[in-house]
Write a protein that holds these residues in place. Structure first.
Motif, PDB file in Angstrom:
ATOM      1  N   PRO A   1       0.829  -1.218   0.000  1.00 34.93           N
ATOM      2  CA  PRO A   1       0.000   0.000   0.000  1.00 34.93           C
ATOM      3  C   PRO A   1       0.859   1.262   0.000  1.00 34.93           C
ATOM      4  CG  PRO A   1      -0.766  -1.574   1.652  1.00 34.93           C
ATOM      5  CD  PRO A   1       0.542  -2.089   1.156  1.00 34.93           C
ATOM      6  N   GLY A   2       0.669   2.089  -1.014  1.00 40.56           N
ATOM      7  CA  GLY A   2       1.470   3.294  -1.192  1.00 40.56           C
ATOM      8  C   GLY A   2       2.296   3.259  -2.458  1.00 40.56           C
ATOM      9  N   GLN A   3       2.457   2.079  -3.070  1.00 42.38           N
ATOM     10  CA  GLN A   3       3.252   1.968  -4.296  1.00 42.38           C
ATOM     11  C   GLN A   3       2.492   2.526  -5.499  1.00 42.38           C
ATOM     12  OE1 GLN A   3       4.517  -2.328  -4.112  1.00 42.38           O
ATOM     13  NE2 GLN A   3       6.573  -1.438  -4.037  1.00 42.38           N
ATOM     14  N   TYR A   4       3.208   2.650  -6.614  1.00 41.11           N
ATOM     15  CA  TYR A   4       2.656   3.243  -7.827  1.00 41.11           C
ATOM     16  C   TYR A   4       2.854   2.319  -9.016  1.00 41.11           C
ATOM     17  CZ  TYR A   4       7.607   4.419  -8.446  1.00 41.11           C
ATOM     18  OH  TYR A   4       8.981   4.343  -8.552  1.00 41.11           O
TER      19      TYR A   4
ATOM     20  N   ARG B   1       3.601   8.192 -17.229  1.00 38.96           N
ATOM     21  CA  ARG B   1       3.238   8.873 -15.999  1.00 38.96           C
ATOM     22  C   ARG B   1       3.086   7.846 -14.883  1.00 38.96           C
ATOM     23  NH1 ARG B   1       4.507  12.446 -18.702  1.00 38.96           N
ATOM     24  NH2 ARG B   1       3.519  14.481 -19.044  1.00 38.96           N
ATOM     25  N   GLN B   2       3.574   8.205 -13.709  1.00 41.87           N
ATOM     26  CA  GLN B   2       3.483   7.316 -12.554  1.00 41.87           C
ATOM     27  C   GLN B   2       2.348   7.787 -11.653  1.00 41.87           C
ATOM     28  OE1 GLN B   2       7.569   8.027 -11.912  1.00 41.87           O
ATOM     29  NE2 GLN B   2       8.226   6.044 -12.684  1.00 41.87           N
ATOM     30  N   TYR B   3       1.456   6.848 -11.342  1.00 42.97           N
ATOM     31  CA  TYR B   3       0.296   7.150 -10.500  1.00 42.97           C
ATOM     32  C   TYR B   3       0.253   6.179  -9.331  1.00 42.97           C
ATOM     33  CZ  TYR B   3      -1.414   9.976 -14.408  1.00 42.97           C
ATOM     34  OH  TYR B   3      -1.536  10.921 -15.407  1.00 42.97           O
ATOM     35  N   SER B   4       0.034   6.724  -8.142  1.00 41.63           N
ATOM     36  CA  SER B   4      -0.120   5.873  -6.963  1.00 41.63           C
ATOM     37  C   SER B   4      -1.350   4.998  -7.118  1.00 41.63           C
ATOM     38  CB  SER B   4      -0.272   6.736  -5.713  1.00 41.63           C
ATOM     39  OG  SER B   4       0.877   7.514  -5.478  1.00 41.63           O
ATOM     40  N   LEU B   5      -1.245   3.779  -6.638  1.00 45.62           N
ATOM     41  CA  LEU B   5      -2.408   2.899  -6.581  1.00 45.62           C
ATOM     42  C   LEU B   5      -3.283   3.370  -5.425  1.00 45.62           C
ATOM     43  CD1 LEU B   5      -0.357  -0.278  -7.270  1.00 45.62           C
ATOM     44  CD2 LEU B   5      -2.262   0.497  -8.695  1.00 45.62           C
ATOM     45  N   SER B   6      -4.568   3.567  -5.689  1.00 44.74           N
ATOM     46  CA  SER B   6      -5.443   4.210  -4.706  1.00 44.74           C
ATOM     47  C   SER B   6      -6.397   3.240  -4.027  1.00 44.74           C
ATOM     48  CB  SER B   6      -6.236   5.345  -5.368  1.00 44.74           C
ATOM     49  OG  SER B   6      -7.087   4.847  -6.397  1.00 44.74           O
TER      50      SER B   6
ATOM     51  N   SER C   1       2.990  -0.789 -15.997  1.00 42.08           N
ATOM     52  CA  SER C   1       4.136  -1.460 -15.401  1.00 42.08           C
ATOM     53  C   SER C   1       3.690  -2.228 -14.159  1.00 42.08           C
ATOM     54  CB  SER C   1       5.204  -0.439 -14.994  1.00 42.08           C
ATOM     55  OG  SER C   1       4.815   0.235 -13.798  1.00 42.08           O
ATOM     56  N   ALA C   2       4.535  -3.119 -13.688  1.00 39.59           N
ATOM     57  CA  ALA C   2       4.289  -3.761 -12.400  1.00 39.59           C
ATOM     58  C   ALA C   2       4.465  -2.720 -11.299  1.00 39.59           C
ATOM     59  CB  ALA C   2       5.254  -4.926 -12.197  1.00 39.59           C
ATOM     60  N   PRO C   3       3.787  -2.884 -10.159  1.00 39.89           N
ATOM     61  CA  PRO C   3       3.888  -1.901  -9.074  1.00 39.89           C
ATOM     62  C   PRO C   3       5.324  -1.722  -8.597  1.00 39.89           C
ATOM     63  CG  PRO C   3       2.028  -3.364  -8.700  1.00 39.89           C
ATOM     64  CD  PRO C   3       2.800  -3.938  -9.858  1.00 39.89           C
ATOM     65  N   ALA C   4       5.651  -0.495  -8.208  1.00 40.87           N
ATOM     66  CA  ALA C   4       7.002  -0.148  -7.776  1.00 40.87           C
ATOM     67  C   ALA C   4       6.925   0.912  -6.683  1.00 40.87           C
ATOM     68  CB  ALA C   4       7.824   0.364  -8.964  1.00 40.87           C
ATOM     69  N   GLY C   5       8.082   1.199  -6.094  1.00 39.42           N
ATOM     70  CA  GLY C   5       8.170   2.291  -5.139  1.00 39.42           C
ATOM     71  C   GLY C   5       8.534   1.849  -3.735  1.00 39.42           C
TER      72      GLY C   5
ATOM     73  N   PHE D   1      -5.056   6.615   0.857  1.00 37.85           N
ATOM     74  CA  PHE D   1      -6.287   5.844   0.910  1.00 37.85           C
ATOM     75  C   PHE D   1      -5.985   4.356   0.745  1.00 37.85           C
ATOM     76  CE2 PHE D   1     -10.156   3.881  -0.614  1.00 37.85           C
ATOM     77  CZ  PHE D   1     -11.060   4.340   0.323  1.00 37.85           C
ATOM     78  N   SER D   2      -5.002   4.031  -0.112  1.00 36.73           N
ATOM     79  CA  SER D   2      -4.577   2.643  -0.245  1.00 36.73           C
ATOM     80  C   SER D   2      -4.095   2.103   1.090  1.00 36.73           C
ATOM     81  CB  SER D   2      -3.453   2.545  -1.291  1.00 36.73           C
ATOM     82  OG  SER D   2      -2.919   1.242  -1.360  1.00 36.73           O
ATOM     83  N   MET D   3      -3.315   2.906   1.801  1.00 38.94           N
ATOM     84  CA  MET D   3      -2.821   2.494   3.117  1.00 38.94           C
ATOM     85  C   MET D   3      -3.967   2.317   4.105  1.00 38.94           C
ATOM     86  SD  MET D   3       0.605   4.842   3.607  1.00 38.94           S
ATOM     87  CE  MET D   3       1.822   5.036   2.306  1.00 38.94           C
ATOM     88  N   LEU D   4      -4.889   3.276   4.130  1.00 37.23           N
ATOM     89  CA  LEU D   4      -5.999   3.212   5.078  1.00 37.23           C
ATOM     90  C   LEU D   4      -6.887   2.002   4.808  1.00 37.23           C
ATOM     91  CD1 LEU D   4      -7.415   4.746   7.425  1.00 37.23           C
ATOM     92  CD2 LEU D   4      -8.876   5.794   5.677  1.00 37.23           C
ATOM     93  N   GLU D   5      -7.164   1.741   3.545  1.00 36.20           N
ATOM     94  CA  GLU D   5      -7.995   0.595   3.189  1.00 36.20           C
ATOM     95  C   GLU D   5      -7.297  -0.710   3.584  1.00 36.20           C
ATOM     96  OE1 GLU D   5     -10.998  -0.030  -0.424  1.00 36.20           O
ATOM     97  OE2 GLU D   5      -8.893  -0.181  -1.053  1.00 36.20           O
ATOM     98  N   ALA D   6      -5.973  -0.762   3.411  1.00 37.59           N
ATOM     99  CA  ALA D   6      -5.224  -1.953   3.801  1.00 37.59           C
ATOM    100  C   ALA D   6      -5.257  -2.144   5.320  1.00 37.59           C
ATOM    101  CB  ALA D   6      -3.779  -1.841   3.312  1.00 37.59           C
ATOM    102  N   LEU D   7      -5.169  -1.052   6.068  1.00 33.99           N
ATOM    103  CA  LEU D   7      -5.269  -1.142   7.525  1.00 33.99           C
ATOM    104  C   LEU D   7      -6.619  -1.704   7.939  1.00 33.99           C
ATOM    105  CD1 LEU D   7      -3.673   2.297   8.524  1.00 33.99           C
ATOM    106  CD2 LEU D   7      -2.749   0.053   9.087  1.00 33.99           C
TER     107      LEU D   7
END
Length: 403
Positions: free
Chosen positions: A187-190, A206-211, A252-256, A281-287
Motif C-alpha cells: 500500500p502506497g506503491q505506484y 506517468r506514474q500514478y499511486s495505486l489508490s 508497469s508492475a507496481p514499484a516504489g 487511501f490505499s494504506m488506510l484501506e489496507a489497515l
C-alpha cells in the motif's frame, strides 16, 4: 574497484559539480536527446521542461562524487531511483549512452578544467556507479516478474470502470487484458502508465499511486485533472477526456519504496494534501482490511469540499477500524455551511494538538504542503526517522530548516 587516485580526483572535483551540476546535466539532456530522440519515449517531458530532472540528476551526481569511496551510503537513494527506472523500463544498454553524453557535457561546461585525467576518472567512476544501478534494477525486474501474476516490463490492461471521485479526480479501474489476476503490491506503491496520444510524436509515461488496497482483481489509479494547457495536463486530460471504459493502456508492475510497513503495529498517521490522498487511501484501506486494531489517524487537506475525493469512503473505513479518526481541513470552503474539522491550513498548532507522538507518519502531497507539514512535525518533536514521505516527480530534497 576504483583506484585510489581516481577516488581522489572524483572527490576533488565534487565542489565544482555542486556549483555547475545543473548546467552540466541540462546540457547533457539536450545533447543526448538531440542524438537519441528515441529516449524521449521514456523520459517525462514535463520534468525536463521544468528543470526538475536536471536538478535531480545534478544532486545525484554530486552525492555520488562525495561518496565515491563508500558507495554503500548511496544505496537508499539508488533503490529509490531504481524503482523509478524499473517502472519505466530502463535497460542496461541505455547506461553507456548516458555515460557518453554526461562526460561530453562535463567537458563542454568545464572546458580546459576538464583534463583528460579528470575525464578518465569520471568515466571509470560512472562505469562503477552505472553497474550498481544495473544490478539493483535487474534484481527488481526479476522480483517483479517472478511473483505470482507478475511481469517484467509493460503489460496491456483494460479500463473496466471510470468513477468520478470529485470535481477534479477520476478513478480508473484496470484489469489485465489477458484475463489473469493482478499481482500483490505494498500500500502506497505506484504504477507507470505508458500511452500514445494522437498527434504526439513520442510516448508518454506517468506514474500514478495505486489508490486501493491490494486485491487480486484490479489496479485502481485516481487521476487529478490538471489545467488544460499546462504541461502537466497533457496526460491527465487525455485520460479524463479520451480514455473510456474498454480502452487498453500499457501498465508497469507496481514499484516504489514509499509504502506502509504492514508488519508494524504501532500507531500510524497518514497526512495528505490534494491528490496526495491516493496512496494514503490505499494504506488506510489496507489497515481496515488487515490490521483494524492498529490505531490510525487520517489527516487530509483540500482546497474545498468540491475537490475532496474519498470523503465518504474514508468515513466508511473509520467504522471498520477499532481506533481510527479522520480529520479534514479545507482552505476555503465553497459553502458557508460545509462541515469540516478545520478551516485554513494544517499548521504546527493543528498538528501539535492532534497527533500521537508515538506514531509513524506518512506524508504525501504538493512539495510546499509536505515541506510545511514535515517541518511542523519535526518542530513538535517528531524524529525525522519516523516521518516517511514521497514527492510527485523526480526525488528532490528540500531544506526543512527554511520552513
Amino acid at each position: 574497484m576504483l583506484a585510489q587516485k581516481t577516488i581522489e580526483i572524483i572527490k576533488s572535483t565534487a565542489p565544482v559539480l555542486e556549483v555547475k551540476g545543473t548546467e552540466i546535466t541540462s546540457l547533457f539532456y539536450k545533447r543526448m536527446f538531440e542524438n537519441h530522440p528515441e529516449l524521449l519515449n521514456i523520459f517525462n517531458h514535463v520534468n525536463q521542461k521544468k528543470g526538475r530532472q536536471q536538478t535531480a540528476l545534478a544532486n545525484t551526481v554530486y552525492a555520488a562524487a562525495q561518496n565515491i569511496d563508500r558507495l554503500e551510503a548511496l544505496l537508499p537513494a539508488v533503490k529509490q531511483i531504481a524503482h523509478k527506472h524499473r517502472s519505466l523500463g530502463i535497460k542496461p544498454e541505455q547506461y553507456p549512452i548516458v555515460g557518453e553524453y554526461l562526460l561530453k557535457a562535463i567537458k563542454e561546461v568545464l572546458g580546459d578544467e576538464a583534463t583528460e585525467e579528470i575525464l578518465e576518472a569520471w568515466g571509470a567512476a560512472y562505469g562503477v556507479i552505472a553497474q550498481v544501478f544495473i544490478d539493483v534494477e535487474e534484481g527488481m525486474y526479476q522480483e517483479a516478474a517472478s511473483q505470482e501474476a507478475g511481469w517484467r516490463d509493460f503489460k496491456n490492461f483494460t479500463v473496466v470502470k471510470k468513477e468520478v471521485e470529485s470535481s477534479l479526480i477520476t478513478s480508473f479501474y484496470l484489469q489485465p487484458e489477458d484475463g489473469k489476476m493482478v499481482p500483490d503490491f505494498l500500500p502506497g506503491q505506484y504504477i507507470t502508465i505508458r500511452t500514445a496520444i494522437p498527434g504526439e510524436e513520442y510516448l508518454f509515461n506517468r506514474q500514478y499511486s495505486l489508490s486501493s488496497a491490494p486485491n487480486k482483481e484490479y489496479f485502481r489509479i485516481s487521476v487529478k485533472r490538471e489545467a488544460e494547457h499546462s504541461p502537466e495536463g497533457k496526460v491527465s486530460n487525455y485520460l479524463h477526456d479520451s480514455v473510456s471504459e474498454g480502452a487498453v493502456i500499457e501498465v508497469s508492475a507496481p514499484a516504489g519504496d514509499f509504502h506502509l510497513d504492514v508488519n508494524d503495529h504501532s500507531p500510524v498517521t497518514l497526512i495528505s494534501g490534494g491528490v496526495g490522498i491516493t496512496p494514503m487511501f490505499s494504506m488506510l484501506e489496507a489497515l481496515a482490511k488487515n490490521t483494524p486494531s492498529r490505531p490510525a489517524l487520517f489527516i487530509h487537506a483540500s482546497r474545498n469540499e468540491e475537490v475532496h475525493a474519498f470523503k465518504k469512503n474514508v468515513a466508511e473505513l473509520m467504522e471498520v477500524l477499532d481506533n481510527g479518526r479522520a480529520f479534514f481541513a479545507y482552505e476555503k470552503p465553497v459553502n458557508a455551511g460545509t462541515l469540516c474539522d478545520h478551516r485554513g491550513y494544517i499548521d504546527t498548532a493543528v498538528l501539535d494538538g492532534l497527533v500521537d507522538r508515538d506514531s509513524i507518519f506518512y506524508v504525501c502531497g504538493p512539495a510546499p504542503f509536505m515541506k510545511a507539514v514535515i517541518s511542523s512535525l519535526m518542530s513538535i518533536g517528531i524524529p525525522e526517522d519516523k516521518i516517511c514521505y514521497e514527492f510527485f516527480g523526480p526525488a528532490m530534497k528540500f531544506q526543512l530548516q527554511e520552513a
